[in-house]
Design an enzyme around this catalytic site. Sequence first.
Site, PDB file in Angstrom:
ATOM      1  N   SER A 131       2.708  -3.762  -4.106  1.00 42.27           N
ATOM      2  CA  SER A 131       3.579  -3.224  -3.076  1.00 42.27           C
ATOM      3  C   SER A 131       2.303  -3.544  -1.665  1.00 42.27           C
ATOM      4  CB  SER A 131       2.478  -1.584  -3.562  1.00 42.27           C
ATOM      5  OG  SER A 131       2.970  -0.661  -3.021  1.00 42.27           O
ATOM      6  N   ASP A 144       8.883  -0.485  -7.320  1.00 44.72           N
ATOM      7  CA  ASP A 144       7.183  -0.689  -6.755  1.00 44.72           C
ATOM      8  C   ASP A 144       6.379  -0.866  -7.914  1.00 44.72           C
ATOM      9  OD1 ASP A 144       4.362  -0.804  -6.595  1.00 44.72           O
ATOM     10  OD2 ASP A 144       4.774   0.497  -4.567  1.00 44.72           O
TER      11      ASP A 144
END
Length: 309
Positions: free
Chosen positions: A76, A192
């Site tokens: 991320s 993610d």
Amino acid sequence: MRLLPVIAIATLSLLTACQPAPPVTIPRPPVTQAPPPKPKIALVLGGGAARGFAHVGVIRALEQEKIPIDMVVGTSVGGLIGAIYAADVNSFDLEWTAFQLDKEDIFDFGVMNAVVGMGLAKGDKLEEWVKSHIKTVNIENMKIPFAAVATDLNWGHKVVLDKGSVARAIRASAAIPGVFQPVKHQGKILVDGGVVDNIPISVAKAKGADIVIAVDISANIGNTNITNLLDVTLQATSIMFALNVEHAKKDADVLITPAGIGDIGMLDFTQKKRCMQSGIVATQQAMPNIRKVIEAWVAAHTQPAAQMP
């Protein structure tokens, strides 16, 4: 009679010649000392949205202390900050570039996205920002090895993105479920990486890292200001990320946990300097342990001195 002294002298000379020669001392060959081995050090940067500016401070401090970084793996925002650094390997340029990033640069919210899409924001703006600020197009051409981690939405597998488009990999690794639309990349639908591995220490070790320095920015998930769907989504994501970090962080050789940023919301981009300073301080405090771990590795892998034949 005159012959007697001559004979005596000759006899004495013969006796002296027959005595053994004194021992010859052979000098010992010089001892050669091979240069000490160097461990491959990986920096693993965890996810945590706006708190990720702490990673900038960590890298700044490591560079100032001359701790080499041989590999960067991130999830991320950790992937985003890690990619900026791996492309240029300069903490000052990293700070300059990262601090240009603002919330409006990455969140392209739209009503239609929320109604008919799979996320509140598309993610196009984030990908374009990466393209315009990281000049290295493909991961294979980074100055130091780099990998971003994403999640296969269909099957729940961890996906390591270590080749292909930098911008696309960062977009996929940071596609928070429900906030950003999933990303089609390399034949998969990705979200993610924090869903399965918010601090990908195992990825760094699988790639050959001898020492892993990991940075956890997921601490303190408490939040009493939850008022809308976005808040619910972000808080649920924070809880999920923090729980998988709790298990994974035990495998780090050195764990850096920047303090005093737990109250910073995932979308609060107004605290960049505070986050960076927290990263610097935490890394400086970890330096004795970092040096101890490196010295222990070198000692364990140094061969005894060998003599020349």
